[in-house]
Motif scaffolding. Structure first.
Motif, PDB file in Angstrom:
ATOM      1  N   ALA A  10       0.899  -1.328   0.059  1.00 44.37           N
ATOM      2  CA  ALA A  10      -0.281  -0.047   0.319  1.00 44.37           C
ATOM      3  C   ALA A  10       1.169   1.261   0.564  1.00 44.37           C
ATOM      4  O   ALA A  10       0.263   2.854  -0.603  1.00 44.37           O
ATOM      5  CB  ALA A  10      -1.151  -0.407   1.044  1.00 44.37           C
TER       6      ALA A  10
ATOM      7  N   SER B 155      -7.935   4.107   3.856  1.00 49.59           N
ATOM      8  CA  SER B 155      -7.858   2.722   2.408  1.00 49.59           C
ATOM      9  C   SER B 155      -8.671   2.602   1.696  1.00 49.59           C
ATOM     10  O   SER B 155      -8.473   2.853   0.321  1.00 49.59           O
ATOM     11  CB  SER B 155      -7.569   1.426   2.735  1.00 49.59           C
ATOM     12  OG  SER B 155      -8.231   1.322   3.564  1.00 49.59           O
TER      13      SER B 155
ATOM     14  N   LEU C  32      -5.780  -6.037   1.923  1.00 49.22           N
ATOM     15  CA  LEU C  32      -6.458  -4.811   0.761  1.00 49.22           C
ATOM     16  C   LEU C  32      -7.781  -4.739   0.735  1.00 49.22           C
ATOM     17  O   LEU C  32      -7.784  -3.555  -0.913  1.00 49.22           O
ATOM     18  CB  LEU C  32      -4.966  -4.890   0.099  1.00 49.22           C
ATOM     19  CG  LEU C  32      -3.240  -5.109   1.095  1.00 49.22           C
ATOM     20  CD1 LEU C  32      -2.295  -6.084  -0.532  1.00 49.22           C
ATOM     21  CD2 LEU C  32      -2.972  -4.001   0.820  1.00 49.22           C
TER      22      LEU C  32
END
Length: 756
Positions: A330, A347, A384
């Motif tokens: 990331a 995120s 993720l």
């Protein structure tokens, strides 16, 4: 050369890499000789000598009939095939004798055809013997182009139309194995139109590898472990079933997917130290491979440099037959966003920007991962989620150990570090307090070993070991609670607390809950039926100065836990979503050590939920609901302190486990407060405690202020004792400070000390 070339009928395995290279370059010399013969036969040698200045008509006509691949006579083809077959036989014989050449594994690993292998040798030759640069310039018909090009590879390595078009296809597709082994050189001036003339060079890693020079590349952010190192891996103490599942999955997927649409990508996520690296290394050992882990936060920021960096790493993994692992994936998006000035709030923002122009490195890597033939592991702290949909990864969460697992880990890891034997009672205590990952436990134990060595205490079995580990566990925590909360040190004891018996009983009961947590939750099985809400939530209500903060400090001392007073001015934000973000960060950080969170004067955030009149009111209620959710999820102790209990929502109060009232002290309790707040050796017969308790109707906080002020007044007068006149003067100051009225008549016999 052909006239003197004689081949032995005996096939003997190679004794060295040099012998093999001599044979390979002999084949190359024969091919070059045939190419030179063709140049001489067509009369092009004159044009080659004067390239760029003279071009004869004969040479021009010859070009019309020239083939782009090297035509060979039958005799020539048979000789080359004989040479290549002889090399293959000697390579096989060498392997049978225990001497395996790099070429064998390289060809098998990248599944190179004969023509592709010839191309690799053509690219390698100038790095081994300098004569080939000039020979290549002659074959190019241009002595200024002493380099390898696609034109040269087609001419030297392809002898049929089929080989020609296959080679052309392989070289123009960047995803093919051969193309990945070569890197583009510096373009020749004026030759940027045709890809046939662009210079090519062998990947630097391969130049040494072909010669048997296994020099580990110094690549920033890359950590390499060879097979021998993996053999010595520590065994898995937990999640063995997960390892077995990973091994079965990787084996099956590798066997079935000969040409997959998507690569085999496995995403392991969990907090730092949860065992992601150990799990991946055990998979590599099972596959009998080496292990390469790459910290992508160290990757170059520009796309050109990033591609070169990644191609080198991918090639290293393939050549060394290593399981490839990417960590901090990331960080690519976060860095790209920061460079573009957009910033990354969370995120979700990063996911929305996946296909944006700022995430070029991320997008390139995902596409490259799809084409990678071997399995790839990805490590991250958080899931993720949709950020990797392009490669369709298998996502595996490494959860925090259960209390039973934690207790076992504390015992096993302590023994592994050869520190001492930890009793089960002490291991249970550590497991109940610290929600540590295995990696954090190892760090704490290592710190305890060092501290013990420094102190030379010579710890023995039992509680002393637990004490060292307990202290080390606290020191090994690197949370950031201090950014939004203040750590409070505790020195008070239960005897200092003046409260009704019922309130004292509830406070002590809450402490007992934390102490007996392992027995109830783990041994009695309540952990399995309570997915959340295993911690303790408390509400302290009462006027200021009645002992709410002191009670929190005493509880922290009793439970040997850290106490953090949350500063609401740093938490509450006028921006939508920021308050929740701050609260989430506080609870996540506190989870590491089981810290007690003390929200003092919480009315501003936890008051009655207002009637929804606009979007802001609705969102304020959502903040309250979010706090309740985080309190129920938190495994530790949360304390909310409020001065005005009548302003608290009833629905909110029902979800709090302990509601403890701190009433205004009565006369008897006030006298206890006066006596307990004055050091015993400073008390004397002149202090009228009964008068002080009856006259000054104050709570514990103001009483302590008066006593401290009186002490300083006595010290200023160089008195050895504190007298009533000092207490009266200090009380008058306290009343004035709070805006209360204190009449002289109330002072009775001590009215003489009244100053108005």
């Amino acid at each position: 050369m052909n006239s003197i070339l004689q081949l032995s009928t005996d096939v003997v395995g190679y004794q060295s890499i040099k012998e093999w290279l001599d044979d390979e370059l002999l084949v190359l010399d024969v091919r070059l000789e045939y190419a030179l013969d063709n140049i001489v036969a067509t009369g092009k040698e004159q044009a080659a000598l004067f390239s760029g200045q003279y071009f004869s008509s004969d040479a021009a006509y010859a070009l019309l009939n020239e083939q782009e691949y090297g035509q060979l006579e039958l005799e020539q083809r048979m000789l080359l095939e004989q040479l290549e077959e002889r090399i293959a036989a000697r390579v096989a014989q060498s392997a049978a004798l225990g001497f395996e050449l790099p070429v064998k594994r390289l060809r098998a690993q990248f599944e190179l055809t004969s023509s592709e292998w010839r191309a690799l040798i053509v690219c390698f030759a100038p790095h081994y013997r300098a004569k080939y640069w000039r020979l290549y310039g002659f074959v190019h018909d241009d002595m200024t182009r002493q380099s390898v090009s696609l034109q040269l590879l087609l001419l030297m390595c392809c002898h049929t139309p089929q080989e020609y078009y296959h080679m052309l296809e392989q070289m123009l597709d960047p995803a093919t194995a051969l193309r990945q082994l070569l890197v583009d050189g510096v373009p020749v001036a004026g030759d940027d139109i045709s890809v046939l003339k662009q210079p090519l060079t062998l990947h630097p890693t391969l130049i040494g590898y072909i010669q048997g020079l296994h020099v580990d590349q110094e690549i920033v952010g890359m950590h390499y472990y060879n097979r021998q190192q993996l053999i010595e891996l520590e065994p898995l103490l937990i999640d063995e079933h997960l390892q077995q599942k990973l091994q079965r999955y990787v084996t099956e997927e590798t066997r079935q997917r000969t040409s997959p649409k998507y690569g085999v990508v496995i995403s392991l996520y969990g907090k730092s130290g949860s065992g992601k690296t150990l799990q991946s290394q055990h998979v590599a050992r099972f596959l009998q491979q080496a292990y390469i882990e790459v910290d992508l936060s160290c990757a170059p920021t520009s796309l050109v440099a990033f591609r070169t960096y990644m191609e080198q790493i991918l090639l290293e993994a393939q050549i060394k037959q290593a399981l490839l692992v990417f960590d901090q994936l990331a960080s690519l998006i976060e860095a790209d966003k920061a460079d573009s000035g957009e910033g990354v709030a969370d995120s979700a923002t990063a996911i929305q920007g996946i296909d944006g122009t700022t995430n070029v490195r991320w997008n390139w890597l995902l596409e490259r991962m799809k084409r990678f033939a071997a399995p790839i592991f990805v490590h991250s702290k958080e899931r993720l989620s949709g950020m990797m949909q392009r490669v369709q990864p298998i996502e595996v969460r490494l959860a925090a150990p259960t209390m039973e697992q934690s207790s076992m880990l504390w015992q096993q890891l302590t023994k592994r570090e050869k520190f001492a034997d930890l009793s089960k009672q002490e291991a249970d205590r550590l497991a109940a307090k610290f929600r540590f990952s295995p990696g954090q436990m190892v760090s704490a134990i290592s710190l305890a070993v060092k501290e013990n060595s420094w102190q030379q205490a010579g710890v023995s079995e039992g509680a002393e070991v637990g004490m060292w580990l307990h202290q080390a566990a606290y020191r090994s925590i690197h949370h950031q609670l201090s950014l939004q909360a203040n750590k409070m040190e505790h020195t008070f004891s239960w005897s200092d607390l003046i409260l009704p018996e019922e309130s004292l009983y509830l406070l002590q009961q809450a402490c007992h809950r934390m102490k007996d947590r392992y027995q109830v939750m783990q041994e009695w099985g309540f952990e399995h039926i309570l997915p959340y809400g295993r911690g303790i939530s408390m509400m302290f209500t009462g006027p200021p100065g009645t002992g709410k903060t002191m009670s929190a400090l005493i509880m922290a001392k009793e439970m040997d836990a850290e106490l953090y007073r949350v500063d609401l001015s740093r938490v509450v934000s006028k921006y939508i979503g920021e308050t929740e973000k701050n609260l989430r960060a506080i609870f996540d950080q506190a989870q590491q050590s089981g810290a007690i969170l003390f929200f003092d004067e919480a009315d501003a955030l936890f008051g009655k939920r207002s009637e929804v009149k606009d979007a802001h009111d609705k969102y304020a209620n959502m903040e309250t609901a979010f706090l309740l959710q985080k309190m129920e999820e938190y495994d530790g102790l949360t304390i909310l302190a409020s001065n005005l209990s009548q302003h608290l929502d009833e629905a909110f109060m029902r979800r709090i486990q302990f509601i403890i009232k701190f009433p205004f002290p009565d006369k008897q309790q006030r006298e206890q407060l006066w006596r307990s707040a004055i050091p015993q050796h400073m008390q004397n017969e002149t202090i009228d405690f009964t008068f002080l308790a009856e006259t000054f109707e104050l709570s514990g906080g103001p009483i302590k202020n008066i006593i401290l002020t009186a002490a300083y007044l006595a010290a200023h007068e160089q008195q050895s004792t504190i007298e009533m006149k000092h207490f009266v003067e200090a009380a008058i100051q306290e009343y004035k400070k709070s805006g209360k009225l204190l009449l002289r008549d109330r002072l009775g016999v001590y009215g003489q000390y009244w100053r108005g």
